[in-house]
Write a protein that holds these residues in place. Sequence first.
Motif, PDB file in Angstrom:
ATOM      1  N   LEU A   1       0.811  -1.215   0.000  1.00  0.00           N
ATOM      2  CA  LEU A   1       0.000   0.000   0.000  1.00  0.00           C
ATOM      3  C   LEU A   1       0.847   1.269   0.000  1.00  0.00           C
ATOM      4  O   LEU A   1       0.307   2.367   0.080  1.00  0.00           O
ATOM      5  CB  LEU A   1      -0.945   0.004   1.213  1.00  0.00           C
ATOM      6  CG  LEU A   1      -2.015  -1.098   1.182  1.00  0.00           C
ATOM      7  CD1 LEU A   1      -2.807  -1.114   2.474  1.00  0.00           C
ATOM      8  CD2 LEU A   1      -2.950  -0.914   0.002  1.00  0.00           C
TER       9      LEU A   1
ATOM     10  N   GLY B   1      -1.844   5.804  -0.927  1.00  0.00           N
ATOM     11  CA  GLY B   1      -2.495   6.962  -0.297  1.00  0.00           C
ATOM     12  C   GLY B   1      -2.324   8.218  -1.128  1.00  0.00           C
ATOM     13  O   GLY B   1      -3.262   8.996  -1.309  1.00  0.00           O
TER      14      GLY B   1
ATOM     15  N   GLU C   1      -5.781  -7.107   4.191  1.00  0.00           N
ATOM     16  CA  GLU C   1      -5.685  -5.673   4.493  1.00  0.00           C
ATOM     17  C   GLU C   1      -6.303  -4.832   3.370  1.00  0.00           C
ATOM     18  O   GLU C   1      -7.035  -3.871   3.621  1.00  0.00           O
ATOM     19  CB  GLU C   1      -4.220  -5.298   4.692  1.00  0.00           C
ATOM     20  CG  GLU C   1      -4.002  -3.856   5.122  1.00  0.00           C
ATOM     21  CD  GLU C   1      -2.528  -3.538   5.341  1.00  0.00           C
ATOM     22  OE1 GLU C   1      -2.209  -2.346   5.505  1.00  0.00           O
ATOM     23  OE2 GLU C   1      -1.706  -4.473   5.333  1.00  0.00           O
ATOM     24  N   VAL C   2      -6.009  -5.206   2.118  1.00  0.00           N
ATOM     25  CA  VAL C   2      -6.554  -4.467   0.977  1.00  0.00           C
ATOM     26  C   VAL C   2      -8.066  -4.607   0.926  1.00  0.00           C
ATOM     27  O   VAL C   2      -8.793  -3.630   0.684  1.00  0.00           O
ATOM     28  CB  VAL C   2      -5.905  -4.962  -0.336  1.00  0.00           C
ATOM     29  CG1 VAL C   2      -6.601  -4.344  -1.551  1.00  0.00           C
ATOM     30  CG2 VAL C   2      -4.424  -4.614  -0.362  1.00  0.00           C
ATOM     31  N   ARG C   3      -8.574  -5.816   1.156  1.00  0.00           N
ATOM     32  CA  ARG C   3     -10.031  -6.028   1.121  1.00  0.00           C
ATOM     33  C   ARG C   3     -10.736  -5.272   2.248  1.00  0.00           C
ATOM     34  O   ARG C   3     -11.833  -4.742   2.071  1.00  0.00           O
ATOM     35  CB  ARG C   3     -10.350  -7.523   1.212  1.00  0.00           C
ATOM     36  CG  ARG C   3      -9.916  -8.308  -0.025  1.00  0.00           C
ATOM     37  CD  ARG C   3     -10.421  -9.746  -0.004  1.00  0.00           C
ATOM     38  NE  ARG C   3      -9.834 -10.525  -1.083  1.00  0.00           N
ATOM     39  CZ  ARG C   3     -10.223 -10.469  -2.347  1.00  0.00           C
ATOM     40  NH1 ARG C   3     -11.220  -9.664  -2.697  1.00  0.00           N
ATOM     41  NH2 ARG C   3      -9.626 -11.209  -3.269  1.00  0.00           N
ATOM     42  N   GLN C   4     -10.075  -5.204   3.396  1.00  0.00           N
ATOM     43  CA  GLN C   4     -10.654  -4.456   4.520  1.00  0.00           C
ATOM     44  C   GLN C   4     -10.749  -2.966   4.195  1.00  0.00           C
ATOM     45  O   GLN C   4     -11.730  -2.303   4.526  1.00  0.00           O
ATOM     46  CB  GLN C   4      -9.821  -4.686   5.776  1.00  0.00           C
ATOM     47  CG  GLN C   4     -10.387  -3.992   7.023  1.00  0.00           C
ATOM     48  CD  GLN C   4      -9.564  -4.294   8.261  1.00  0.00           C
ATOM     49  OE1 GLN C   4      -8.488  -4.890   8.181  1.00  0.00           O
ATOM     50  NE2 GLN C   4     -10.068  -3.887   9.420  1.00  0.00           N
ATOM     51  N   HIS C   5      -9.730  -2.450   3.514  1.00  0.00           N
ATOM     52  CA  HIS C   5      -9.689  -1.009   3.220  1.00  0.00           C
ATOM     53  C   HIS C   5     -10.612  -0.620   2.069  1.00  0.00           C
ATOM     54  O   HIS C   5     -11.302   0.400   2.128  1.00  0.00           O
ATOM     55  CB  HIS C   5      -8.251  -0.595   2.901  1.00  0.00           C
ATOM     56  CG  HIS C   5      -8.087   0.882   2.699  1.00  0.00           C
ATOM     57  ND1 HIS C   5      -8.070   1.784   3.738  1.00  0.00           N
ATOM     58  CD2 HIS C   5      -7.970   1.624   1.574  1.00  0.00           C
ATOM     59  CE1 HIS C   5      -7.928   3.011   3.270  1.00  0.00           C
ATOM     60  NE2 HIS C   5      -7.864   2.942   1.952  1.00  0.00           N
ATOM     61  N   PHE C   6     -10.645  -1.455   1.021  1.00  0.00           N
ATOM     62  CA  PHE C   6     -11.372  -1.085  -0.195  1.00  0.00           C
ATOM     63  C   PHE C   6     -12.703  -1.815  -0.388  1.00  0.00           C
ATOM     64  O   PHE C   6     -13.459  -1.479  -1.311  1.00  0.00           O
ATOM     65  CB  PHE C   6     -10.491  -1.325  -1.433  1.00  0.00           C
ATOM     66  CG  PHE C   6      -9.325  -0.393  -1.532  1.00  0.00           C
ATOM     67  CD1 PHE C   6      -9.480   0.918  -1.965  1.00  0.00           C
ATOM     68  CD2 PHE C   6      -8.045  -0.821  -1.190  1.00  0.00           C
ATOM     69  CE1 PHE C   6      -8.401   1.772  -2.062  1.00  0.00           C
ATOM     70  CE2 PHE C   6      -6.957   0.029  -1.283  1.00  0.00           C
ATOM     71  CZ  PHE C   6      -7.143   1.332  -1.722  1.00  0.00           C
TER      72      PHE C   6
ATOM     73  N   VAL D   1     -13.678   6.593  -2.847  1.00  0.00           N
ATOM     74  CA  VAL D   1     -12.759   6.006  -1.872  1.00  0.00           C
ATOM     75  C   VAL D   1     -11.971   7.179  -1.296  1.00  0.00           C
ATOM     76  O   VAL D   1     -11.279   7.875  -2.013  1.00  0.00           O
ATOM     77  CB  VAL D   1     -11.799   5.008  -2.530  1.00  0.00           C
ATOM     78  CG1 VAL D   1     -10.778   4.525  -1.517  1.00  0.00           C
ATOM     79  CG2 VAL D   1     -12.560   3.821  -3.089  1.00  0.00           C
ATOM     80  N   GLU D   2     -12.111   7.384  -0.001  1.00  0.00           N
ATOM     81  CA  GLU D   2     -11.453   8.532   0.614  1.00  0.00           C
ATOM     82  C   GLU D   2     -10.001   8.174   0.942  1.00  0.00           C
ATOM     83  O   GLU D   2      -9.694   7.087   1.418  1.00  0.00           O
ATOM     84  CB  GLU D   2     -12.173   8.922   1.913  1.00  0.00           C
ATOM     85  CG  GLU D   2     -13.632   9.328   1.692  1.00  0.00           C
ATOM     86  CD  GLU D   2     -13.764  10.587   0.838  1.00  0.00           C
ATOM     87  OE1 GLU D   2     -12.838  11.412   0.886  1.00  0.00           O
ATOM     88  OE2 GLU D   2     -14.763  10.720   0.127  1.00  0.00           O
TER      89      GLU D   2
ATOM     90  N   GLU E   1      -6.722   8.226   3.157  1.00  0.00           N
ATOM     91  CA  GLU E   1      -6.506   8.308   4.597  1.00  0.00           C
ATOM     92  C   GLU E   1      -5.843   9.634   4.945  1.00  0.00           C
ATOM     93  O   GLU E   1      -4.937  10.076   4.268  1.00  0.00           O
ATOM     94  CB  GLU E   1      -5.610   7.142   5.044  1.00  0.00           C
ATOM     95  CG  GLU E   1      -6.324   5.788   4.921  1.00  0.00           C
ATOM     96  CD  GLU E   1      -5.448   4.666   5.441  1.00  0.00           C
ATOM     97  OE1 GLU E   1      -4.222   4.868   5.477  1.00  0.00           O
ATOM     98  OE2 GLU E   1      -5.972   3.606   5.803  1.00  0.00           O
TER      99      GLU E   1
END
Length: 298
Positions: free
Chosen positions: A189, A193, A233-238, A294-295, A297
Amino acid sequence: MSDDETPIFAAARQASEVLHGDAPSLPRPAETRIITIANQKGGVGKTTSTVNLAAALAMRGLGVLVIDMDPQGNASTALGVDHREGTPSSYELLMWEEAVEDLMQKSPHAERLFCIPATIDLAGSEIELVGLEHRERRLAEVLVKEDLASLGLDYVFIDCPPSLGLLTVNAMVAAQEVLIPIQCEYYALEGVGQLLRNVELIQQHLNPSLVISTIMLTMYDGRTKLAEQVAGEVRQHFGDRVLKTVIPRSVKVSEAPGFGMTILQYDAGSRGALAYLDAARELNTRGPVLGDRVEAEQ
């Protein structure tokens, strides 16, 4: 799949059908989807994903154009089109010297697969663009003038250089969607950002209809815990923007461009080829996540 057909045999049969044009066509989108594939971090499978998704969709009966906006011209090489110096290219498109239809080259890999190549002329274009009117909208304005559907195009993929300069900005302003490939490795990642913040700025000032519609996990090695952790981690974020299909780490996928091929021509029965076929079908089926954001961070 019949009861006595193993998943491996079924997958190989599916690949053979696609390669020989026997697979059923995918449904056409209601209008031409313009998708920019972007990630300023190099080595994430950006160009590889562009050409293999494009080939997979074209081999399932859809009209696909790849606009190569990377001066390295790797997408042009993989699609088997001429991009020697002096060849009409995406540079002429940006300079408003040629129309899309006049610049499209037919790829030998599929009946409805086309490419506007990148040549060395593109290398200095960012400096030239600085002094031009509508410098961020050059690609968007030329695409708006074209009736892409009348050219038989269901998809336009724009392959960007690994940077966030004017070429990438032009690609994002011209697109409706952004697809971000993310590799399942350390620092996956890192830099994403900043990419999200740039997309937000483009949404605010240049292209309010732009959405990050798709995240694609690449270089997945199921033997490691790291790959599983990164994917989680990617699936949780996106969330739902992440394709269920993951692209495995594969020597075959890496080798194919060196032979001027996509993985579907180089080794249609490989895990990489089957993954891209599944990813293309999923991309076509799910459609864009319209109106969503998608905001970045803070």
